[in-house]
Design an enzyme around this catalytic site. Structure first.
Site, PDB file in Angstrom:
ATOM      1  N   ASP A  57       0.828  -1.205   0.000  1.00  0.00           N
ATOM      2  CA  ASP A  57       0.000   0.000   0.000  1.00  0.00           C
ATOM      3  C   ASP A  57       0.864   1.257   0.000  1.00  0.00           C
ATOM      4  O   ASP A  57       1.882   1.313   0.694  1.00  0.00           O
ATOM      5  CB  ASP A  57      -0.872  -0.042   1.269  1.00  0.00           C
ATOM      6  CG  ASP A  57      -2.087   0.841   1.118  1.00  0.00           C
ATOM      7  OD1 ASP A  57      -1.933   2.072   1.074  1.00  0.00           O
ATOM      8  OD2 ASP A  57      -3.188   0.280   1.022  1.00  0.00           O
ATOM      9  N   SER A 123      -7.069  14.373 -13.513  1.00  0.00           N
ATOM     10  CA  SER A 123      -8.284  14.150 -14.292  1.00  0.00           C
ATOM     11  C   SER A 123      -8.888  15.471 -14.737  1.00  0.00           C
ATOM     12  O   SER A 123      -8.773  16.487 -14.039  1.00  0.00           O
ATOM     13  CB  SER A 123      -9.285  13.401 -13.415  1.00  0.00           C
ATOM     14  OG  SER A 123     -10.559  13.453 -13.983  1.00  0.00           O
ATOM     15  N   TYR A 148     -14.219  12.131  -5.077  1.00  0.00           N
ATOM     16  CA  TYR A 148     -13.140  11.615  -5.923  1.00  0.00           C
ATOM     17  C   TYR A 148     -12.439  12.765  -6.645  1.00  0.00           C
ATOM     18  O   TYR A 148     -11.207  12.879  -6.630  1.00  0.00           O
ATOM     19  CB  TYR A 148     -13.697  10.605  -6.944  1.00  0.00           C
ATOM     20  CG  TYR A 148     -12.726  10.351  -8.079  1.00  0.00           C
ATOM     21  CD1 TYR A 148     -11.575   9.590  -7.876  1.00  0.00           C
ATOM     22  CD2 TYR A 148     -12.935  10.902  -9.350  1.00  0.00           C
ATOM     23  CE1 TYR A 148     -10.664   9.389  -8.913  1.00  0.00           C
ATOM     24  CE2 TYR A 148     -12.031  10.698 -10.381  1.00  0.00           C
ATOM     25  CZ  TYR A 148     -10.898   9.944 -10.153  1.00  0.00           C
ATOM     26  OH  TYR A 148      -9.997   9.750 -11.174  1.00  0.00           O
ATOM     27  N   LYS A 152      -8.327  14.595  -6.526  1.00  0.00           N
ATOM     28  CA  LYS A 152      -7.390  14.919  -7.619  1.00  0.00           C
ATOM     29  C   LYS A 152      -6.925  16.369  -7.505  1.00  0.00           C
ATOM     30  O   LYS A 152      -5.736  16.673  -7.637  1.00  0.00           O
ATOM     31  CB  LYS A 152      -8.062  14.682  -8.978  1.00  0.00           C
ATOM     32  CG  LYS A 152      -8.351  13.218  -9.265  1.00  0.00           C
ATOM     33  CD  LYS A 152      -7.063  12.425  -9.432  1.00  0.00           C
ATOM     34  CE  LYS A 152      -7.272  10.941  -9.434  1.00  0.00           C
ATOM     35  NZ  LYS A 152      -6.058  10.158  -9.263  1.00  0.00           N
TER      36      LYS A 152
END
Ligand code: NAD
Ligand code: UDP
Length: 337
Positions: A57, A123, A148, A152
């Protein structure tokens, strides 16, 4: 040597393929939370080259310290992250922890190891509902409508301020438009867990009988046929863009942003038609209400990447559809097959 986080995932595995073909030494760190090690094995057999795979991780600082001390890493390609928009609205803290804390721990470990070059998977969601089309990199970012997207933007801003504090860093934030398609061999591709959120994986699963029909989210947008318009980019073109970005930052420092898109917009119904042409399969659909948070249209101005990186997309919509169909028809259950 390159550290590739999230290298077993959809885009990461295509990146691995490009890296190995370009003779880079690669070490992958992936916790397999949304992927299968089978993708890595397939890339190794496709390229006839080997990489080091570590199941772990990015939030594990000790593990990162060990990786940086045991391998001579020059740069990091950072793909690891959770990416389901709907899930992020239900579990925002999980997204902040994984994507923001995870990136923070990675950056701390890089700093400690004096590795200061990173390419980050950002994104187009950071632009929000764009004020202008096509979207250039100097369009303002805006508060994304879901957790989400916020992760970013937060990681981008964190890295920008890091560069301001220490000009020895080279950071490239690549703002992806809509990655689709698969490797032309049909051996690797997108294998979403559960019901796909994204358009093309959903269409592909309808084509092999895993789903009955597509729901088209609204046909009353201000677009040429009323359905949502996006800039779909072939995942192999996208991966090649990273190679160029990596080359670009190799001898430079600073904070760089590039859009990775084609500059073309296709509607939902254009995509259905193009997939039907490539596959010979009929895709039944019904028009339903708009999906919350969706915007009418989004496509890139890809000029900055063309001028600065010498990168333009090579694959068209038919390539995207043919490669998706090859992957899906050869692997109807994805890697679980
Ligand atoms: P993916 O889920 O297929 O790949 C992400 C990989 O990261 C998976 O293999 C997962 O197991 C791994 N991962 C997640 N959390 C981790 C952690 N804490 N530690 C180690 N590994 C972890 O997704 P993808 O489509 O390949 O996306 C790659 C990156 O690109 C992501 O950061 C995503 O947000 C970004 N991105 C994707 C799209 C898209 O439409 N696919 C669009 C824009 C940006
Ligand atoms: N879409 C759709 N049905 C689906 C999934 C998506 O009509 O099952 C539409 C969606 O409304 C948008 C486009 O397809 O107009 C692309 O959606 P996706 O989720 O793939 O990408 P994003 O919205 O994140 O750009």
């Amino acid at each position: 040597m390159i550290l590739l986080t999230g290298g077993a995932g959809y885009i990461g595995s295509h990146m691995l393929c490009e890296l190995l073909e370009a003779n880079h030494d690669v070490i992958i760190l992936d916790n397999l939370s949304n992927s299968s090690v089978e993708a890595v094995k397939r890339v190794e057999s496709l390229t006839n080259k080997h990489c080091t795979f570590i199941e772990g991780d990015i939030r594990d600082r000790q593990l990162l310290d060990d990786i940086f001390s045991q391998h001579s890493i020059d740069s990091v390609l950072h793909f690891a992250g959770l990416k389901a928009v709907g899930e992020s609205a239900e579990k925002p803290l999980m997204y902040f922890e994984n994507n923001i804390t995870g990136s923070l721990v990675l950056l701390e470990a890089m700093k400690a190891a004096n590795v200061k070059k990173i390419v980050f998977s950002s994104s187009a969601t950071v632009y929000g509902d764009p004020e202008q089309l096509p979207i250039t990199e100097d369009c303002p970012t805006s508060m994304p409508t879901n957790p989400y997207g916020y992760t970013k933007l937060a990681v981008e801003q964190m890295m920008m301020q890091l560069v301001q504090s220490d000009p020895a860093w080279s950071v490239a934030a690549l703002r992806y438009f809509n990655p689709v398609g698969a490797h032309s061999s049909g051996m690797i591709g997108e294998d979403p867990q559960g019901v796909p959120n994204n358009l093309l994986p959903y269409i592909a699963q309808v084509s092999v009988g895993r789903r009955d029909k597509l729901s088209v989210y609204g046909n009353d947008y201000d677009t040429h046929d009323g359905t949502g318009v996006r800039d779909y980019i072939h995942v192999v073109d996208l991966a090649k863009g990273h190679l160029r970005a990596l080359d670009y930052i190799a001898d430079k420092t600073g904070y760089f942003v590039w859009n990775l898109g084609t500059g073309n917009g296709f509607s939902v119904l254009d995509m259905v038609k193009a997939f039907e042409n490539a596959s010979g399969k009929k895709i039944p659909y019904q028009v339903v209400d708009r999906r919350e948070g969706d915007i009418a249209a989004c496509f890139a101005d890809p000029k900055k990447a063309a001028v600065e990186l010498g990168w333009t997309t090579q694959k068209n919509i038919d390539d995207m559809m043919e490669d998706t169909w090859r992957w899906q028809s050869q692997n109807p259950q994805g890697y679980g097959n």
